[in-house]
Design a protein around this motif. Structure first.
Motif, PDB file in Angstrom:
ATOM      1  N   ALA A 161       7.763  -4.942   4.649  1.00 43.53           N
ATOM      2  CA  ALA A 161       8.200  -5.510   5.933  1.00 43.53           C
ATOM      3  C   ALA A 161       9.335  -6.525   5.752  1.00 43.53           C
ATOM      4  N   ALA A 162       9.520  -7.041   4.553  1.00 43.64           N
ATOM      5  CA  ALA A 162      10.601  -8.009   4.313  1.00 43.64           C
ATOM      6  C   ALA A 162      11.946  -7.287   4.412  1.00 43.64           C
ATOM      7  N   SER A 163      12.985  -7.987   4.839  1.00 42.66           N
ATOM      8  CA  SER A 163      14.289  -7.325   4.953  1.00 42.66           C
ATOM      9  C   SER A 163      14.855  -7.065   3.557  1.00 42.66           C
ATOM     10  N   ASP A 164      15.620  -5.970   3.437  1.00 45.83           N
ATOM     11  CA  ASP A 164      16.250  -5.647   2.157  1.00 45.83           C
ATOM     12  C   ASP A 164      17.102  -6.827   1.683  1.00 45.83           C
ATOM     13  N   ASP A 165      17.791  -7.449   2.650  1.00 45.43           N
ATOM     14  CA  ASP A 165      18.702  -8.534   2.287  1.00 45.43           C
ATOM     15  C   ASP A 165      17.949  -9.736   1.708  1.00 45.43           C
ATOM     16  N   GLU A 166      16.802 -10.039   2.290  1.00 44.48           N
ATOM     17  CA  GLU A 166      16.004 -11.176   1.804  1.00 44.48           C
ATOM     18  C   GLU A 166      15.555 -10.925   0.357  1.00 44.48           C
ATOM     19  N   VAL A 167      15.040  -9.706   0.105  1.00 38.18           N
ATOM     20  CA  VAL A 167      14.539  -9.404  -1.244  1.00 38.18           C
ATOM     21  C   VAL A 167      15.709  -9.362  -2.234  1.00 38.18           C
ATOM     22  N   THR A 168      16.837  -8.774  -1.801  1.00 41.04           N
ATOM     23  CA  THR A 168      18.023  -8.719  -2.667  1.00 41.04           C
ATOM     24  C   THR A 168      18.486 -10.132  -3.025  1.00 41.04           C
ATOM     25  N   ALA A 169      18.474 -11.027  -2.036  1.00 39.97           N
ATOM     26  CA  ALA A 169      18.890 -12.418  -2.300  1.00 39.97           C
ATOM     27  C   ALA A 169      17.991 -13.050  -3.363  1.00 39.97           C
ATOM     28  N   ARG A 170      16.708 -12.773  -3.289  1.00 39.31           N
ATOM     29  CA  ARG A 170      15.782 -13.383  -4.256  1.00 39.31           C
ATOM     30  C   ARG A 170      15.996 -12.822  -5.664  1.00 39.31           C
ATOM     31  N   VAL A 171      16.243 -11.505  -5.752  1.00 37.37           N
ATOM     32  CA  VAL A 171      16.508 -10.926  -7.081  1.00 37.37           C
ATOM     33  C   VAL A 171      17.846 -11.463  -7.605  1.00 37.37           C
ATOM     34  N   THR A 172      18.841 -11.559  -6.711  1.00 38.00           N
ATOM     35  CA  THR A 172      20.153 -12.095  -7.103  1.00 38.00           C
ATOM     36  C   THR A 172      20.004 -13.504  -7.689  1.00 38.00           C
ATOM     37  N   LYS A 173      19.177 -14.310  -7.053  1.00 37.10           N
ATOM     38  CA  LYS A 173      18.972 -15.686  -7.512  1.00 37.10           C
ATOM     39  C   LYS A 173      18.379 -15.685  -8.928  1.00 37.10           C
ATOM     40  N   GLY A 229       0.833  -1.215   0.000  1.00 33.62           N
ATOM     41  CA  GLY A 229       0.000   0.000   0.000  1.00 33.62           C
ATOM     42  C   GLY A 229       0.862   1.258   0.000  1.00 33.62           C
ATOM     43  N   MET A 230       0.212   2.395   0.038  1.00 34.08           N
ATOM     44  CA  MET A 230       0.956   3.662  -0.009  1.00 34.08           C
ATOM     45  C   MET A 230       1.572   3.985   1.352  1.00 34.08           C
ATOM     46  N   PRO A 231       2.580   4.932   1.386  1.00 33.89           N
ATOM     47  CA  PRO A 231       3.272   5.228   2.642  1.00 33.89           C
ATOM     48  C   PRO A 231       2.290   5.590   3.749  1.00 33.89           C
ATOM     49  N   GLY A 232       2.547   5.057   4.927  1.00 36.58           N
ATOM     50  CA  GLY A 232       1.732   5.406   6.085  1.00 36.58           C
ATOM     51  C   GLY A 232       0.446   4.601   6.210  1.00 36.58           C
ATOM     52  N   SER A 233       0.131   3.767   5.199  1.00 38.07           N
ATOM     53  CA  SER A 233      -1.101   2.982   5.322  1.00 38.07           C
ATOM     54  C   SER A 233      -0.805   1.749   6.188  1.00 38.07           C
ATOM     55  N   PRO A 234      -1.837   1.214   6.871  1.00 31.21           N
ATOM     56  CA  PRO A 234      -1.608   0.079   7.771  1.00 31.21           C
ATOM     57  C   PRO A 234      -1.019  -1.125   7.036  1.00 31.21           C
ATOM     58  N   ASP A 235      -1.256  -1.211   5.712  1.00 34.21           N
ATOM     59  CA  ASP A 235      -0.733  -2.354   4.955  1.00 34.21           C
ATOM     60  C   ASP A 235       0.797  -2.397   4.954  1.00 34.21           C
ATOM     61  N   ASN A 236       1.443  -1.233   5.169  1.00 29.08           N
ATOM     62  CA  ASN A 236       2.919  -1.186   5.227  1.00 29.08           C
ATOM     63  C   ASN A 236       3.467  -2.138   6.268  1.00 29.08           C
ATOM     64  N   ASN A 237       2.708  -2.261   7.380  1.00 27.19           N
ATOM     65  CA  ASN A 237       3.239  -3.000   8.527  1.00 27.19           C
ATOM     66  C   ASN A 237       2.813  -4.464   8.567  1.00 27.19           C
ATOM     67  N   HIS A 238       2.033  -4.882   7.572  1.00 27.56           N
ATOM     68  CA  HIS A 238       1.636  -6.290   7.535  1.00 27.56           C
ATOM     69  C   HIS A 238       2.904  -7.153   7.427  1.00 27.56           C
ATOM     70  N   PRO A 239       3.041  -8.180   8.294  1.00 26.13           N
ATOM     71  CA  PRO A 239       4.300  -8.942   8.287  1.00 26.13           C
ATOM     72  C   PRO A 239       4.621  -9.627   6.954  1.00 26.13           C
ATOM     73  N   ALA A 240       3.595  -9.898   6.147  1.00 21.86           N
ATOM     74  CA  ALA A 240       3.853 -10.565   4.861  1.00 21.86           C
ATOM     75  C   ALA A 240       4.102  -9.564   3.731  1.00 21.86           C
ATOM     76  N   SER A 241       4.055  -8.254   4.048  1.00 25.54           N
ATOM     77  CA  SER A 241       4.196  -7.265   2.981  1.00 25.54           C
ATOM     78  C   SER A 241       5.637  -7.176   2.490  1.00 25.54           C
TER      79      SER A 241
END
Ligand SMILES: [Zn+2]
Length: 291
Positions: free
Chosen positions: A97-109, A82-94
């Motif tokens: 909320a994922a760590s930069d490193d986790e997402v970077t690892a997936r793009v790297t793969k 969702g957009m900045p400041g919306s409650p969806d930002n904080n959803h744990p599956a969003s």
């Protein structure tokens, strides 16, 4: 070519003509879509026959894939933030909320698997400040650097992938001069440019302040019909002005006023363009060497 985006429709509203052009020219194109678009709202009429908004939007993405002719689709399945400041930002599956490193690892793969010569993602502001776009900008830029380094994510190397460095990195971006003028005129029409869109969460003033240089102009005139059909695949996102997709369409029109109606524009991040040097590429594959 690898196109790394956040939502099912970013590929079509951001760079449909470019994808269609290269796919037609025989380039193998892959798209990463990091979220399943489950926060984008959809009218009841579009949802018929689908279990959820996410299912509908993934079907729309497959429709666009067929129109644009991209070879591979990688989905990460995060929740739309969702957009900045919306409650969806904080959803744990969003995605946010994922760590930069986790997402970077997936793009790297994906880079190590697909081995693209050219990678394209969002500009540092994510076009209009969407947190998911900014996340994908950061993760893709970091992955572009790391994919060739065997010490980064060594578990992927142990699992049989080879380190691989793509040759060029581009950011989708647009000339904001026409928008700047438009934003200045809006108060005359009783509009507050800092609170636009259906949810009043789009700040045009901030958007025009984030300006990036344009180094590549891709002529997509011959693929305009194909691009439009791909955009129509995302019909559920086209209803009512104010949604991100509508907004992207608006930005695209603004950009086209300046650079030509069928031209899609990019900033070249790598190889970097030295300060003061004017680069006007017509082809994202200019100077790319075969493996
Ligand atoms: Zn998006």
């Amino acid at each position: 070519m690898l196109v790394s985006v956040a939502h099912p429709d970013d590929e079509s509203f951001g760079m449909a003509g470019t994808i269609a052009r290269y796919a037609n020219e025989g380039v193998k194109v892959a798209v990463i879509c990091a979220t399943n678009g489950d926060v984008g709202s959809a009218d009841e009429e579009y949802l018929q026959g689908y279990e959820s908004v996410a299912e509908l939007r993934m079907a729309e993405l497959r429709c666009a894939a067929a129109e644009l002719g991209f070879a591979e689709l990688y989905t990460f399945g995060y929740r739309d933030s969702g957009m900045p400041g919306s409650p969806d930002n904080n959803h744990p599956a969003s995605l946010w909320a994922a760590s930069d490193d986790e997402v970077t690892a997936r793009v790297t793969k994906v880079i190590r698997e697909f081995r693209p010569h050219v990678v394209v993602t969002f500009d540092p502001y994510g076009g209009y400040g969407h947190p998911d776009h900014i996340k994908m900008h950061r993760a893709t830029t970091a992955a572009f650097e790391r994919a060739g380094d065997p010490t980064c994510y060594p578990e992927q190397i142990e699992a049989g992938l080879e380190p691989y460095s793509p040759q060029k990195l581009y950011y989708m971006t647009m000339d904001r001069r026409v928008m700047k003028l438009f934003v200045r005129l809006m108060p005359l029409f009783g509009q507050d440019p800092t609170r636009m869109g259906r949810n009043k969460d789009i700040n045009y003033v901030e958007i025009v302040e984030h300006s990036y240089p344009i180094h590549a102009f891709v002529d997509t005139r011959a693929y305009a019909a194909q691009a439009e059909r791909a955009q129509m695949c995302h019909a559920s996102q086209l209803g009512g002005f104010g949604g991100p997709s509508r907004f992207m369409q608006f930005l695209m029109r603004m950009r086209r006023l300046l650079v030509g109606f069928y031209t899609e524009t990019y900033m070249r991040a790598c190889p970097p363009v030295p300060d003061g040097v004017r680069v006007r590429e017509r082809d994202l594959f200019e100077g790319v060497a075969a493996d």
